[in-house]
Write an enzyme that holds these catalytic residues in place. Structure first.
Site: not given
Ligand SMILES: *[C@@H]1O[C@H](CO)[C@@H](O)[C@H](O)[C@H]1NC(C)=O
Ligand SMILES: *[C@@H]1O[C@H](CO)[C@@H](O)[C@H](O)[C@H]1NC(C)=O
Ligand SMILES: *[C@@H]1O[C@H](CO)[C@@H](O)[C@H](O)[C@H]1NC(C)=O
Ligand SMILES: *[C@@H]1O[C@H](CO)[C@@H](O)[C@H](O)[C@H]1NC(C)=O
Ligand SMILES: *[C@@H]1O[C@H](CO)[C@@H](O)[C@H](O)[C@H]1NC(C)=O
Length: 624
Positions: A280-281, A527, A578
């Site tokens: 993710s980030m 997602d 996700h």
């Protein structure tokens, strides 16, 4: 309050660190048996809500409720909650829901679970063993934050997690002003607030293995890595305080300096380059790090550093181009997770944190704003169309925030594209916020190589892969693994906020459901949290362009269709969600292959329409 819960609460406040540990351990024992929350949720409200955990935007309520439903009975006894009343959360929980929760919890235990360690054992039997050192960079929100302040106001929380633990929920409910004061950064500096308040990222594997009792994040990956021979000497979690803007990771915590020296040490002792694993980030953080490390006057690693130290970069559910969901979070403290929840949940969220409070909190965590969508109209579309519009769609995704006429008026608000929404956000937020975001991040597109070369020295550009380039590392291998096929927020209907108590000017038009519009939201592909354009564009197309990948680092894209197991609250072995994807079998298998030096056996696998969408993105390849 029932005496048993009071006892539990008191015990917990007295020794939260210990009980957190205990919950972690007991969850570990049984980590493959998923908590019942998602099913509870599914049955009553549809499965969307658990994204709260994910980006966590607006998710505080979800966390509170999830805690109540967490399976660990040592900590949370549903029967005890049912007895609660006064000034507690339970009075917002209808009795029927509690009964459902209990039933479902029972079913969960009986439901088929997918095996822990199985992927690792299989890989091991195929001869895959630990090879390169592995460094994990977690995503936003999922890292616990501990209090280290020693002033009066912070003492009761010393070394407890005010984010990502049971303490957090208690503090939020019982001691909200204090909790808010701790969790929000100083608005002007973006660093610790005055008064000695200090939160720091928890460290070690414990920082990210579980978020809250029983809710695994990285634990499955750790289990499988361990099975092929990883342990704390050759695997490392580089947790960071995701609330800060990226440059402040370095300024306050020397995060990039530490990461650099950790990688160098790992390379030195193993005599092998590292495999980086980001989620993710975390992908954005690593991308930023590569620029920092190369730049003169920052990391001073020089142009060959990445080539010399990094073998592969496995990028899981990366949100390199941000995500539409970032916008409503900071604009009005909302997201689908609150919007499409039923009235009950909205009521609950409003009861603990109003929309304006949520917006205030998210703005005071500038790290979250790094996920505002990047690439503007070129990527996300204009008022006529968007690359990912479906045939026959009545409302193009390109008009990202829309206002319909209600009683003949939109109160002067116009529909806006992604590009137009940013100045709108700044106009409707405080000056400090605008200054912080514009000085920290950049959301455009660089169309020429010259522009990109200039941007390599400008830190605010380092988060945006459309304005900068990949490191000059010809043997670097990049693996993009992400889920597809789960409906994901893409565009919104807004209206004027009529709530007199709110300091916001606009709010999501959740009363509007018609055709493709669901409670004010238009859903697209992705997602469940990050849109396909953001997960897929750079991998499928952007980095095939010379100006974005001049050294020709090798990119492999492996899409994982979302095929959730409906009996499994976290989606089971084939989920593309996700966060839950971190437990997916094929993802774990590929991670082990790369870490074990067998990444060459992985081939790209694209099942979505990303190539077609990528061709419609208005970014020209110089070589074409
Ligand atoms: C904005 O979009 C809505 C819904 O698609 C439409 O009804 C409205 O007319 C648009 N507003 C403007 C100013 O074009
Ligand atoms: C629209 O007008 C009707 C009748 O005047 C009123 O009852 C309703 O609340 C109005 N709706 C909004 C959203 O202002
Ligand atoms: C937003 O609302 C506040 C009061 O709630 C008002 O002072 C401010 O002017 C409004 N901002 C804009 C841009 O309309
Ligand atoms: C688009 O609008 C038309 C006419 O209002 C409607 O029949 C159709 O179902 C809508 N399409 C979608 C995808 O909602
Ligand atoms: C990470 O993967 C995502 C897709 O999952 C992609 O959008 C992003 O560009 C990738 N970033 C890197 C640096 O690999």
């Amino acid at each position: 309050m029932s005496s048993s819960l009071r006892r539990r609460a008191a015990g917990n406040s007295g020794q939260d660190a210990a009980s957190d540990d205990q919950s972690r351990t007991s969850a570990k024992d049984d980590s493959s048996s998923p908590a019942p929350k998602r099913t509870v949720q599914k049955k009553r409200f549809g499965s969307k809500r658990w994204n709260l955990f994910v980006l966590g935007l607006g998710g505080v309520l979800g966390i509170v409720l999830a805690g109540w439903f967490a399976q660990n009975n040592e900590m949370i006894d549903l029967a005890a909650i049912a007895d609660l009343n006064l000034e507690t959360i339970a009075d917002i929980l209808p009795a029927g829901l509690l009964q459902d929760a209990k039933d479902l919890q029972k079913h969960e235990r009986e439901a088929v679970n997918y095996d822990s360690f199985a992927v690792g054992l299989h890989a091991r039997s195929q001869g895959v063993q630990a090879s390169n050192p592995v460094i994990m960079v977690p995503g936003v929100i999922s890292t616990g934050l501990e209090s280290w302040g020693t002033e009066e106001i912070s003492r009761q929380y010393f070394r407890k997690r005010l984010w990502g633990s049971w303490t957090m929920m208690k503090a939020l409910v019982m001691d909200k002003p204090n909790w808010k004061q701790h969790i929000m950064l100083d608005k002007n500096t973006g660093l610790d607030p005055p008064g000695g308040i200090k939160l720091r990222a928890a460290q070690g594997f414990d920082a990210t293995d579980f978020f809250i009792t029983g809710y695994w994040i990285w634990n499955k990956i750790l289990e499988n890595l361990a099975t092929i021979g990883y342990d704390p000497t050759n695997a490392f979690t580089a947790a960071y305080d995701w609330r800060l803007s990226y440059m402040n990771y370095e300024k306050r915590d020397q995060y990039f300096t530490r990461l650099k020296s950790h990688i160098e040490l790992a390379v030195k002792v193993s005599d092998k380059k590292v495999v980086l694993l980001s989620h993710s980030m975390g992908s954005q953080v690593l991308y930023y790090f590569f620029h920092w490390v190369e730049a003169k006057g920052y990391g001073d690693g020089g142009p060959n550093w990445v080539e010399e130290h990094v073998d592969s970069w496995i990028n899981i559910s990366g949100c390199m181009l941000g995500t539409p969901k970032g916008m409503p979070a900071v604009l009005s403290g909302e997201m689908k997770d609150t919007a499409q929840l039923n009235a009950f949940a909205v009521y609950g969220a409003e009861k603990f944190l109003s929309r304006s409070e949520r917006a205030e909190i998210f703005r005071a965590m500038p790290g979250i704003s790094s996920m505002l969508p990047m690439g503007g109209e070129a990527v996300w579309g204009n008022h006529e169309s968007a690359p990912d519009d479906a045939p026959g769609q009545n409302n193009s995704f390109g008009s990202f925030i829309r206002f319909r006429e209600i009683n003949g008026t939109t109160h002067g608000y116009n529909n806006m594209t992604v590009t137009e929404a940013l100045p709108f956000l700044f106009k409707h937020s405080e000056e400090w916020y605008k200054d912080m975001i514009t000085s920290s991040y950049s959301h455009g597109v660089a169309h020429t190589k010259e522009e990109i070369d200039r941007n390599q020295d400008i830190p605010s550009k380092w988060v945006n892969p459309l304005e900068t380039r990949l490191p000059l590392a010809p043997s670097l291998k990049i693996y993009c693994f992400y889920g597809v096929g789960k409906p994901t927020e893409r565009a919104y209907f807004y209206r004027k906020d009529h709530d007199l108590l709110s300091s916001l000017n606009v709010t999501m038009d959740t009363g509007y459901t018609s055709g493709e519009v669901d409670h004010g939201i238009l859903m697209g592909e992705g997602d469940g949290t990050v849109n396909l354009l953001s997960t897929g564009y750079m991998c499928a197309k952007g980095w095939k362009m010379k100006r974005y990948n001049p050294a020709g680092a090798q990119i492999k894209t492996y899409e994982m269709p979302h095929e959730p197991d409906r009996f499994s609250p976290r989606g089971g072995p084939n989920t593309g969600d996700h966060v839950d994807i971190l437990g997916r079998s094929s993802l774990n298998d590929m991670i082990l292959k790369v870490a074990g030096g067998k990444g060459h056996t992985i081939d790209s696998h694209i099942v979505s329409n990303i190539l077609e969408y990528a061709d419609k993105v208005a970014i020209r390849d110089d070589d074409e």
